[in-house]
Motif scaffolding. Structure first.
Motif, PDB file in Angstrom:
ATOM      1  N   GLY A  65       3.345   1.144  -7.440  1.00  0.00           N
ATOM      2  CA  GLY A  65       3.250   0.609  -5.954  1.00  0.00           C
ATOM      3  C   GLY A  65       1.704   0.413  -5.695  1.00  0.00           C
ATOM      4  O   GLY A  65       0.786   0.533  -6.643  1.00  0.00           O
ATOM      5  N   GLY A  66       1.498  -0.056  -4.417  1.00  0.00           N
ATOM      6  CA  GLY A  66       0.190  -0.456  -4.175  1.00  0.00           C
ATOM      7  C   GLY A  66      -0.485   0.907  -3.163  1.00  0.00           C
ATOM      8  O   GLY A  66       0.248   1.829  -2.925  1.00  0.00           O
ATOM      9  N   VAL A  67      -1.711   0.430  -2.554  1.00  0.00           N
ATOM     10  CA  VAL A  67      -2.238   1.338  -1.790  1.00  0.00           C
ATOM     11  C   VAL A  67      -2.777   0.522  -0.552  1.00  0.00           C
ATOM     12  O   VAL A  67      -3.505  -0.282  -0.774  1.00  0.00           O
ATOM     13  CB  VAL A  67      -3.439   2.138  -2.264  1.00  0.00           C
ATOM     14  N   ASP A  68      -2.296   0.727   0.695  1.00  0.00           N
ATOM     15  CA  ASP A  68      -3.067  -0.155   1.763  1.00  0.00           C
ATOM     16  C   ASP A  68      -4.600   0.310   2.211  1.00  0.00           C
ATOM     17  O   ASP A  68      -5.069   1.150   1.528  1.00  0.00           O
ATOM     18  CB  ASP A  68      -2.161   0.023   3.003  1.00  0.00           C
ATOM     19  N   ASP A  69      -5.106  -0.344   3.089  1.00  0.00           N
ATOM     20  CA  ASP A  69      -6.591  -0.286   3.174  1.00  0.00           C
ATOM     21  C   ASP A  69      -6.639   1.212   4.037  1.00  0.00           C
ATOM     22  O   ASP A  69      -7.889   1.633   4.296  1.00  0.00           O
ATOM     23  CB  ASP A  69      -7.113  -1.440   4.125  1.00  0.00           C
ATOM     24  N   GLN A  70      -5.676   1.695   4.682  1.00  0.00           N
ATOM     25  CA  GLN A  70      -5.881   3.281   4.989  1.00  0.00           C
ATOM     26  C   GLN A  70      -5.318   4.172   3.929  1.00  0.00           C
ATOM     27  O   GLN A  70      -5.207   5.442   4.469  1.00  0.00           O
ATOM     28  CB  GLN A  70      -4.803   3.263   6.190  1.00  0.00           C
ATOM     29  N   GLY A  71      -4.897   3.930   3.043  1.00  0.00           N
ATOM     30  CA  GLY A  71      -4.912   4.960   1.741  1.00  0.00           C
ATOM     31  C   GLY A  71      -3.522   5.242   1.772  1.00  0.00           C
ATOM     32  O   GLY A  71      -3.149   6.325   0.962  1.00  0.00           O
ATOM     33  N   PHE A  72      -2.531   4.536   2.510  1.00  0.00           N
ATOM     34  CA  PHE A  72      -1.086   4.994   2.259  1.00  0.00           C
ATOM     35  C   PHE A  72      -0.526   4.217   1.110  1.00  0.00           C
ATOM     36  O   PHE A  72      -0.914   3.002   1.016  1.00  0.00           O
ATOM     37  CB  PHE A  72      -0.164   4.739   3.578  1.00  0.00           C
ATOM     38  N   GLY A  73       0.494   4.760   0.493  1.00  0.00           N
ATOM     39  CA  GLY A  73       1.263   4.059  -0.514  1.00  0.00           C
ATOM     40  C   GLY A  73       2.021   3.001  -0.183  1.00  0.00           C
ATOM     41  O   GLY A  73       2.542   2.832   1.166  1.00  0.00           O
ATOM     42  N   THR A  74       2.219   1.931  -0.826  1.00  0.00           N
ATOM     43  CA  THR A  74       3.154   0.898  -0.462  1.00  0.00           C
ATOM     44  C   THR A  74       4.070   0.461  -1.516  1.00  0.00           C
ATOM     45  O   THR A  74       4.019   0.767  -2.534  1.00  0.00           O
ATOM     46  CB  THR A  74       2.304  -0.262  -0.216  1.00  0.00           C
ATOM     47  N   LEU A  75       5.125  -0.411  -1.224  1.00  0.00           N
ATOM     48  CA  LEU A  75       6.009  -0.988  -2.458  1.00  0.00           C
ATOM     49  C   LEU A  75       5.162  -2.162  -3.097  1.00  0.00           C
ATOM     50  O   LEU A  75       5.812  -2.383  -4.134  1.00  0.00           O
ATOM     51  CB  LEU A  75       7.147  -1.471  -1.639  1.00  0.00           C
ATOM     52  N   GLY A  76       4.203  -2.559  -2.650  1.00  0.00           N
ATOM     53  CA  GLY A  76       3.416  -3.532  -3.311  1.00  0.00           C
ATOM     54  C   GLY A  76       2.869  -4.236  -2.350  1.00  0.00           C
ATOM     55  O   GLY A  76       3.289  -4.162  -1.149  1.00  0.00           O
ATOM     56  N   ASP A  95       1.369 -16.113  12.109  1.00  0.00           N
ATOM     57  CA  ASP A  95       0.345 -15.564  11.479  1.00  0.00           C
ATOM     58  C   ASP A  95       0.061 -16.354  10.128  1.00  0.00           C
ATOM     59  O   ASP A  95       0.404 -15.977   8.881  1.00  0.00           O
ATOM     60  CB  ASP A  95       0.511 -14.134  11.001  1.00  0.00           C
ATOM     61  N   PRO A  96      -0.168 -17.743  10.298  1.00  0.00           N
ATOM     62  CA  PRO A  96      -0.107 -18.651   9.390  1.00  0.00           C
ATOM     63  C   PRO A  96      -1.026 -18.150   8.119  1.00  0.00           C
ATOM     64  O   PRO A  96      -2.381 -17.842   8.396  1.00  0.00           O
ATOM     65  CB  PRO A  96      -0.520 -20.084   9.772  1.00  0.00           C
ATOM     66  N   GLY A  97      -0.627 -18.713   6.901  1.00  0.00           N
ATOM     67  CA  GLY A  97      -1.585 -18.259   5.684  1.00  0.00           C
ATOM     68  C   GLY A  97      -1.795 -16.859   5.307  1.00  0.00           C
ATOM     69  O   GLY A  97      -1.011 -16.032   5.892  1.00  0.00           O
ATOM     70  N   LEU A  98      -2.614 -16.643   4.589  1.00  0.00           N
ATOM     71  CA  LEU A  98      -2.922 -15.266   4.147  1.00  0.00           C
ATOM     72  C   LEU A  98      -4.298 -14.917   4.421  1.00  0.00           C
ATOM     73  O   LEU A  98      -5.411 -15.546   4.250  1.00  0.00           O
ATOM     74  CB  LEU A  98      -2.932 -15.282   2.303  1.00  0.00           C
ATOM     75  N   SER A  99      -4.416 -13.745   4.989  1.00  0.00           N
ATOM     76  CA  SER A  99      -5.774 -13.381   5.708  1.00  0.00           C
ATOM     77  C   SER A  99      -6.417 -12.737   4.358  1.00  0.00           C
ATOM     78  O   SER A  99      -5.946 -12.435   3.352  1.00  0.00           O
ATOM     79  CB  SER A  99      -5.663 -12.395   6.627  1.00  0.00           C
ATOM     80  N   GLU A 100      -7.973 -12.503   4.643  1.00  0.00           N
ATOM     81  CA  GLU A 100      -8.723 -12.091   3.660  1.00  0.00           C
ATOM     82  C   GLU A 100      -8.287 -10.436   3.217  1.00  0.00           C
ATOM     83  O   GLU A 100      -8.287 -10.020   2.121  1.00  0.00           O
ATOM     84  CB  GLU A 100     -10.306 -11.904   4.061  1.00  0.00           C
ATOM     85  N   LYS A 101      -7.574  -9.996   4.357  1.00  0.00           N
ATOM     86  CA  LYS A 101      -7.114  -8.382   4.073  1.00  0.00           C
ATOM     87  C   LYS A 101      -6.019  -8.431   3.282  1.00  0.00           C
ATOM     88  O   LYS A 101      -6.019  -7.661   2.419  1.00  0.00           O
ATOM     89  CB  LYS A 101      -6.883  -7.931   5.521  1.00  0.00           C
ATOM     90  N   GLU A 102      -5.190  -9.289   3.424  1.00  0.00           N
ATOM     91  CA  GLU A 102      -3.874  -9.592   2.478  1.00  0.00           C
ATOM     92  C   GLU A 102      -4.332  -9.709   1.133  1.00  0.00           C
ATOM     93  O   GLU A 102      -3.802  -9.232   0.164  1.00  0.00           O
ATOM     94  CB  GLU A 102      -3.055 -10.524   3.040  1.00  0.00           C
ATOM     95  N   LEU A 103      -5.226 -10.706   0.910  1.00  0.00           N
ATOM     96  CA  LEU A 103      -5.583 -11.103  -0.296  1.00  0.00           C
ATOM     97  C   LEU A 103      -6.516  -9.879  -0.839  1.00  0.00           C
ATOM     98  O   LEU A 103      -6.426  -9.598  -2.362  1.00  0.00           O
ATOM     99  CB  LEU A 103      -6.773 -12.166  -0.111  1.00  0.00           C
TER     100      LEU A 103
END
Length: 191
Positions: free
Chosen positions: A141-152, A161-169
């Motif tokens: 899995g992944g890790v978000d910007d706050q340090g929590f685990g994610t599914l990816g 919220d069109p497009g992909l933000s720099e945070k998402e990239l």
């Protein structure tokens, strides 16, 4: 001079081949492709890995058993994984079965894009991860910007919220790095 060449040849020969990672995706609008590219860049930044980023339709079935790690990305359709991504999972299973290998010692992960905040992104990733677990892959899995685990990684791409933000990239790049490091580590333990 000969001893230097011999030493260089022995060193090159002693190096294990790179861990091979496939970032496969299905994309209709280009958003999932953009997230796949970001993940691929993150993975490629890790030494000792070889990264391939491809549309699911461009991946050859006979190549699938040769990957040490497989990531699959999908847009969310009807709050679930896209049909084309599901078809890719079926192809992975069939290719492994035909080659008489399983996901043991290999890694897998998921990422997705969807039009709204609660548009089935968790269900889509869980569907992908469930299929990989059934094939006996080790899921990362992944890790978000706050340090929590994610599914990816995921991205919301609809009108609000069109497009992909720099945070998402950035989450995609970090996930690619994490996936590559862990795949390389698991692969080296397998040898």
């Amino acid at each position: 001079m000969k001893s230097i060449l011999l030493l260089a040849a022995m060193t090159a020969f002693a190096q294990p081949p790179p861990a091979r990672i496939l970032v496969a995706y299905y994309s209709e609008t280009g958003y999932t492709e953009k997230l796949a590219q970001s993940i691929g860049k993150g993975a490629a930044s890790v030494s000792g890995v070889e990264v391939t980023v491809r549309k699911t339709t461009d991946v050859k079935d006979e190549d699938l058993p040769g990957y040490d790690g497989i990531l699959l990305g999908t847009p969310v359709q009807w709050s679930n994984v896209a049909t084309e991504a599901k078809h890719f999972l079926d192809r992975v299973g069939a290719a492994l079965w035909k080659a008489k290998v399983y996901g043991d010692g290999r890694t897998a992960g998921a990422f997705c894009t969807g039009g709204a905040v609660a548009m089935g992104k968790d269900i889509a990733r869980l569907s992908i991860l469930s299929a990989f677990l059934t094939m006996r892959f080790t899921v990362i899995g992944g890790v978000d910007d706050q340090g929590f685990g994610t599914l990816g990684p995921e991205a919301t791409t609809g009108p609000a919220d069109p497009g992909l933000s720099e945070k998402e990239l950035d989450e995609g790049r970090r996930f690619g790095e994490r996936f590559a490091r862990m795949t390389r580590q698991i692969r080296s333990a397998r040898q």
